[in-house]
Motif scaffolding. Structure first.
Motif, PDB file in Angstrom:
ATOM      1  N   TYR A 204       1.254  -0.912  -0.202  1.00  0.00           N
ATOM      2  CA  TYR A 204      -0.022  -0.402  -0.177  1.00  0.00           C
ATOM      3  C   TYR A 204       0.984   1.324  -0.093  1.00  0.00           C
ATOM      4  CZ  TYR A 204      -3.002   3.674   1.819  1.00  0.00           C
ATOM      5  OH  TYR A 204      -4.044   4.303   1.382  1.00  0.00           O
ATOM      6  N   LEU A 205       1.787   1.322   0.744  1.00  0.00           N
ATOM      7  CA  LEU A 205       2.708   2.769   0.722  1.00  0.00           C
ATOM      8  C   LEU A 205       3.187   2.710  -0.657  1.00  0.00           C
ATOM      9  CD1 LEU A 205       3.927   4.654   2.109  1.00  0.00           C
ATOM     10  CD2 LEU A 205       5.866   2.890   3.253  1.00  0.00           C
ATOM     11  N   ALA A 206       3.972   1.886  -0.920  1.00  0.00           N
ATOM     12  CA  ALA A 206       4.783   1.783  -2.309  1.00  0.00           C
ATOM     13  C   ALA A 206       4.358   2.317  -2.971  1.00  0.00           C
ATOM     14  CB  ALA A 206       4.919   0.207  -2.690  1.00  0.00           C
ATOM     15  N   THR A 207       2.847   1.419  -3.247  1.00  0.00           N
ATOM     16  CA  THR A 207       1.633   2.089  -4.643  1.00  0.00           C
ATOM     17  C   THR A 207       1.217   3.761  -4.723  1.00  0.00           C
ATOM     18  OG1 THR A 207      -0.344   1.793  -3.333  1.00  0.00           O
ATOM     19  CG2 THR A 207       0.656  -0.054  -4.924  1.00  0.00           C
TER      20      THR A 207
ATOM     21  N   ALA B 193       2.067   6.078  -6.826  1.00  0.00           N
ATOM     22  CA  ALA B 193       1.455   6.860  -7.661  1.00  0.00           C
ATOM     23  C   ALA B 193       1.445   8.705  -7.240  1.00  0.00           C
ATOM     24  CB  ALA B 193       0.308   6.983  -6.989  1.00  0.00           C
ATOM     25  N   LYS B 194       2.194   9.402  -6.314  1.00  0.00           N
ATOM     26  CA  LYS B 194       2.655  10.475  -6.037  1.00  0.00           C
ATOM     27  C   LYS B 194       3.073  11.584  -6.896  1.00  0.00           C
ATOM     28  CE  LYS B 194       0.413  10.456  -1.655  1.00  0.00           C
ATOM     29  NZ  LYS B 194       0.665  10.719   0.050  1.00  0.00           N
TER      30      LYS B 194
ATOM     31  N   TYR C 117       7.526  -5.028  -6.582  1.00  0.00           N
ATOM     32  CA  TYR C 117       7.405  -3.727  -7.827  1.00  0.00           C
ATOM     33  C   TYR C 117       5.856  -3.429  -7.530  1.00  0.00           C
ATOM     34  CZ  TYR C 117      12.195  -4.283  -9.850  1.00  0.00           C
ATOM     35  OH  TYR C 117      12.977  -4.697  -9.585  1.00  0.00           O
ATOM     36  N   ALA C 118       6.146  -1.511  -6.856  1.00  0.00           N
ATOM     37  CA  ALA C 118       4.497  -0.905  -7.638  1.00  0.00           C
ATOM     38  C   ALA C 118       4.816  -0.646  -8.886  1.00  0.00           C
ATOM     39  CB  ALA C 118       4.680   0.061  -6.095  1.00  0.00           C
ATOM     40  N   ALA C 119       4.036   0.103  -9.344  1.00  0.00           N
ATOM     41  CA  ALA C 119       3.565   0.728 -10.731  1.00  0.00           C
ATOM     42  C   ALA C 119       2.464   1.793 -10.910  1.00  0.00           C
ATOM     43  CB  ALA C 119       3.570  -0.412 -11.526  1.00  0.00           C
TER      44      ALA C 119
ATOM     45  N   ALA D  43      -7.485  14.500 -13.031  1.00  0.00           N
ATOM     46  CA  ALA D  43      -6.669  13.523 -13.249  1.00  0.00           C
ATOM     47  C   ALA D  43      -7.294  11.949 -13.073  1.00  0.00           C
ATOM     48  CB  ALA D  43      -5.318  12.918 -12.243  1.00  0.00           C
ATOM     49  N   HIS D  44      -7.112  10.754 -13.484  1.00  0.00           N
ATOM     50  CA  HIS D  44      -6.754   9.851 -13.066  1.00  0.00           C
ATOM     51  C   HIS D  44      -6.053   8.675 -12.984  1.00  0.00           C
ATOM     52  CE1 HIS D  44     -10.291  10.520 -16.188  1.00  0.00           C
ATOM     53  NE2 HIS D  44      -9.463  11.426 -16.744  1.00  0.00           N
ATOM     54  N   VAL D  45      -6.218   7.847 -12.645  1.00  0.00           N
ATOM     55  CA  VAL D  45      -4.498   7.474 -11.466  1.00  0.00           C
ATOM     56  C   VAL D  45      -5.128   5.556 -11.719  1.00  0.00           C
ATOM     57  CG1 VAL D  45      -5.402   7.200  -9.474  1.00  0.00           C
ATOM     58  CG2 VAL D  45      -3.357   6.736  -9.915  1.00  0.00           C
ATOM     59  N   THR D  46      -4.111   4.628 -12.174  1.00  0.00           N
ATOM     60  CA  THR D  46      -3.884   3.720 -11.712  1.00  0.00           C
ATOM     61  C   THR D  46      -2.535   2.789 -10.863  1.00  0.00           C
ATOM     62  OG1 THR D  46      -4.945   1.485 -12.836  1.00  0.00           O
ATOM     63  CG2 THR D  46      -3.183   2.254 -14.330  1.00  0.00           C
ATOM     64  N   VAL D  47      -3.200   2.260 -10.477  1.00  0.00           N
ATOM     65  CA  VAL D  47      -1.789   1.502  -9.271  1.00  0.00           C
ATOM     66  C   VAL D  47      -2.057  -0.268  -9.512  1.00  0.00           C
ATOM     67  CG1 VAL D  47      -1.635   3.518  -7.963  1.00  0.00           C
ATOM     68  CG2 VAL D  47      -2.558   1.301  -7.652  1.00  0.00           C
TER      69      VAL D  47
END
Length: 136
Positions: free
Chosen positions: A53-56, A60-61, A120-122, A110-114
């Motif tokens: 959760y922290l990594a995503t 994202a930020k 890895y997190a992307a 804005a639109h975001v996906t994680v």
């Protein structure tokens, strides 16, 4: 009209190392209040899920800061940008303070996906301009 696109890939092991060095101070620096509460709950119950959760959110930020073209400088701060979820699970960007005021004045959305996988997190962010910026 597309204003900007940002992407980021984050090594979860790097986030784990930062958390081990700095403790909860690292999470409190990166996460907004609502995110921090979610992170604490997840970490207490499932430590690996909390780390993901922290990594995503970190990823994202970073992607958002690239999409708006300002990097991590005012009004963009870690805590003024939160990545939360709608009830459906869809991630959304929630802005606060000066960043929110700037973003809205520019007529942006804005639109975001994680995503995350093992190490890895992307994240991927698309920022669109809906309205012309407010006149000065």
């Amino acid at each position: 009209m597309i204003y900007g696109i940002g992407t980021d890939v984050c090594d979860i092991r790097r986030i784990t190392a930062a958390l081990e060095r700095q403790g909860e101070r690292f999470a409190a620096k990166v996460l907004g209040d609502a995110e921090l509460a979610i992170w604490r709950t997840r970490s207490a119950r499932w430590p690996k899920r909390g780390m993901r959760y922290l990594a995503t959110r970190f990823s994202a930020k970073e992607a958002f800061s690239k999409a708006v073209g300002m990097g991590m400088r005012m009004p963009m701060t870690w805590r003024s940008c939160e990545i939360l979820n709608e009830k459906s699970g869809k991630p959304v960007i929630v802005l606060h303070g000066e960043l929110k005021a700037w973003f809205e004045a520019q007529g942006l959305t804005a639109h975001v996906t994680v995503t995350d996988e093992t190490d890895y997190a992307a994240s991927f962010v698309v920022v669109e301009r809906q309205n012309p910026p407010a006149s000065s």
